[in-house]
Design an enzyme around this catalytic site. Structure first.
Site, PDB file in Angstrom:
ATOM      1  N   LYS A  74       0.844  -1.208   0.000  1.00 33.59           N
ATOM      2  CA  LYS A  74       0.000   0.000   0.000  1.00 33.59           C
ATOM      3  C   LYS A  74       0.882   1.262   0.000  1.00 33.59           C
ATOM      4  O   LYS A  74       0.654   2.173  -0.789  1.00 33.59           O
ATOM      5  CB  LYS A  74      -0.935   0.011   1.236  1.00 33.59           C
ATOM      6  CG  LYS A  74      -1.910  -1.174   1.245  1.00 33.59           C
ATOM      7  CD  LYS A  74      -2.926  -1.093   2.373  1.00 33.59           C
ATOM      8  CE  LYS A  74      -2.344  -1.378   3.752  1.00 33.59           C
ATOM      9  NZ  LYS A  74      -1.854  -2.763   3.939  1.00 33.59           N
ATOM     10  N   THR A  75       1.890   1.263   0.873  1.00 35.17           N
ATOM     11  CA  THR A  75       2.785   2.426   0.946  1.00 35.17           C
ATOM     12  C   THR A  75       3.559   2.589  -0.355  1.00 35.17           C
ATOM     13  O   THR A  75       3.713   3.701  -0.875  1.00 35.17           O
ATOM     14  CB  THR A  75       3.780   2.250   2.129  1.00 35.17           C
ATOM     15  OG1 THR A  75       3.013   2.014   3.306  1.00 35.17           O
ATOM     16  CG2 THR A  75       4.657   3.454   2.315  1.00 35.17           C
ATOM     17  N   ASP A 119      -1.208   6.647   6.588  1.00 36.32           N
ATOM     18  CA  ASP A 119      -1.257   5.210   6.879  1.00 36.32           C
ATOM     19  C   ASP A 119      -2.131   5.005   8.120  1.00 36.32           C
ATOM     20  O   ASP A 119      -2.329   5.946   8.897  1.00 36.32           O
ATOM     21  CB  ASP A 119       0.185   4.730   7.148  1.00 36.32           C
ATOM     22  CG  ASP A 119       0.331   3.241   6.930  1.00 36.32           C
ATOM     23  OD1 ASP A 119      -0.650   2.582   6.529  1.00 36.32           O
ATOM     24  OD2 ASP A 119       1.438   2.727   7.179  1.00 36.32           O
ATOM     25  N   THR A 168      -5.496  -1.361   7.286  1.00 34.18           N
ATOM     26  CA  THR A 168      -5.632  -2.822   7.316  1.00 34.18           C
ATOM     27  C   THR A 168      -7.066  -3.186   7.711  1.00 34.18           C
ATOM     28  O   THR A 168      -7.428  -4.352   7.680  1.00 34.18           O
ATOM     29  CB  THR A 168      -4.670  -3.417   8.368  1.00 34.18           C
ATOM     30  OG1 THR A 168      -4.860  -2.708   9.598  1.00 34.18           O
ATOM     31  CG2 THR A 168      -3.230  -3.293   7.924  1.00 34.18           C
ATOM     32  N   ARG A 227       6.564  -8.116   1.385  1.00 30.81           N
ATOM     33  CA  ARG A 227       7.466  -7.653   2.457  1.00 30.81           C
ATOM     34  C   ARG A 227       8.127  -8.849   3.140  1.00 30.81           C
ATOM     35  O   ARG A 227       9.310  -8.815   3.472  1.00 30.81           O
ATOM     36  CB  ARG A 227       6.700  -6.824   3.486  1.00 30.81           C
ATOM     37  CG  ARG A 227       7.618  -6.315   4.599  1.00 30.81           C
ATOM     38  CD  ARG A 227       6.846  -5.673   5.716  1.00 30.81           C
ATOM     39  NE  ARG A 227       6.249  -4.427   5.299  1.00 30.81           N
ATOM     40  CZ  ARG A 227       5.236  -3.828   5.935  1.00 30.81           C
ATOM     41  NH1 ARG A 227       4.708  -4.380   7.004  1.00 30.81           N
ATOM     42  NH2 ARG A 227       4.764  -2.691   5.499  1.00 30.81           N
TER      43      ARG A 227
END
Ligand code: ADE
Length: 346
Positions: A74-75, A119, A168, A227
């Protein structure tokens, strides 16, 4: 090892991950352009169209909400959106914006077209959230003076900006906030094939040799999450360099990950403890989340964000109205006998 130790382990892993993310080498692993981005094909396609249309009309991009489990990019996508638009990105998070004034200060320094990335949107306070509504809708903030009967407000104009929000827990966002985003997209777990490509791309950037099966072995143990794939790649690279001539194969990956406590499905200590708690303490469930969290001495948010999504995805866990239940597959994976068959009630 007791539940408390495994809890500390997971926290340390997360801390190490965060440090690595901040290192320049990690940043280089992140794709910088949409064309380099692997996976999330529908999200990438709709963003590509929105970006091109906004550029054609010479307008700022609509506000974007990206939701889904941690580590799915997402980032990264928020940074790519800003880079593709050729604008600055200002990054913050829900809990970092404590007061309305903090948000007003950030908003009033934005220049036309710039991206504000927030975020953990679900952790914004109600007060701050209410300042966001006119900012998103009318590019204005209402500044309130005094309190009670003598309260007055004055509207200050902002430059047109693009808010990219990430969460999330989309379900925790209020409807008015959700509705103010023009583009809402869910990020999904990656397929093994896609993760294999991510691993190969990262290995090339890190100049580490790996064969096809080595890339696949890492991808299979990465819980659908780039990740995690990149983190595992680093650990396996270390192991390969110290113990195995520097080349990552399936065998090298297996040995390295055994040492790290990561099993063939990519489950870590906390994932296994979570399933074992349901199975051993609560006869396989159904059991409420809070009871599991209390037994594990773990935050329920950590379980909901970090543990449950992948267990649900691979069919190791069911969520019913009565609570969480471990499935037959979870028993098989942990090599335990299955749940007691339900007695016929009739
Ligand atoms: N590295 C981490 N996530 C990635 C992705 N989605 N595509 C390419 N490289 C990545």
């Amino acid at each position: 090892m007791n539940a408390k130790d495994s809890h500390v382990d997971e926290k340390e892993t997360t801390h190490r991950e965060e440090q690595e993310e901040k290192s320049s080498e990690f940043l280089n692993l992140r794709p910088q352009k949409l064309a380099e981005y692997i996976g999330q094909t529908q999200v990438v396609e709709s963003l590509t169209i929105a970006l091109k249309a906004a550029q054609k009309r010479n307008e700022p991009l609509d506000h974007i909400l990206l939701h889904g489990p941690p580590g799915l990019g997402k980032t990264t996508l928020a940074h790519i959106v800003a880079a593709e638009m050729g604008v600055r990105i200002i990054q913050t998070s829900g809990p970092a914006i404590e007061k309305g004034g903090d948000l007003i200060s950030i908003l009033s320094h934005l220049e036309k077209g710039e991206v504000l990335f927030i975020d953990e949107m679900h952790r914004l306070s109600k007060v701050v959230e209410e300042f966001l509504y006119p900012a998103m809708e009318d590019f204005a903030v209402d500044i309130i003076f005094d309190k009670g009967m003598s309260a007055r407000s004055y509207r200050s104009r902002l430059e047109q900006f693009t808010l990219v929000g990430a969460t999330t827990r989309a379900g925790l966002l209020s409807a008015p906030l959700r509705e103010r985003f023009g583009i809402l997209r869910e990020m999904e777990f990656y397929q093994v094939e896609e993760l294999s490509l991510v691993v190969k791309r990262s290995a090339a950037i890190l100049s580490v040799s790996l064969d096809e099966d080595g890339a696949r072995a890492i991808a299979e143990r990465s819980r659908g999450t780039p990740r995690i794939a990149n983190r595992i790649l680093r650990r396996v690279r270390d192991f390969a360099q110290v113990r195995a001539h520097g080349i990552i194969t399936r065998e090298v990956t297996d040995s390295a990950l055994e040492l790290e406590g990561i099993d063939k499905r990519g489950l870590m200590n906390l994932d296994r403890k979570y399933l074992q708690t349901i199975i051993h303490y609560y006869k396989g469930g159904p059991v409420g989340l809070e009871a599991i969290a209390a037994t594990l001495q773990e935050e329920s948010d950590t379980l909901v964000d970090m543990v449950e999504p992948f267990l649900l995805k691979i069919g190791f866990l069911n969520r019913t109205s009565a609570g969480r239940k471990a499935t037959e597959r979870a028993y098989q994976h942990l090599a335990l006998d299955g749940p007691e068959p339900q007695k016929n009630l009739f």
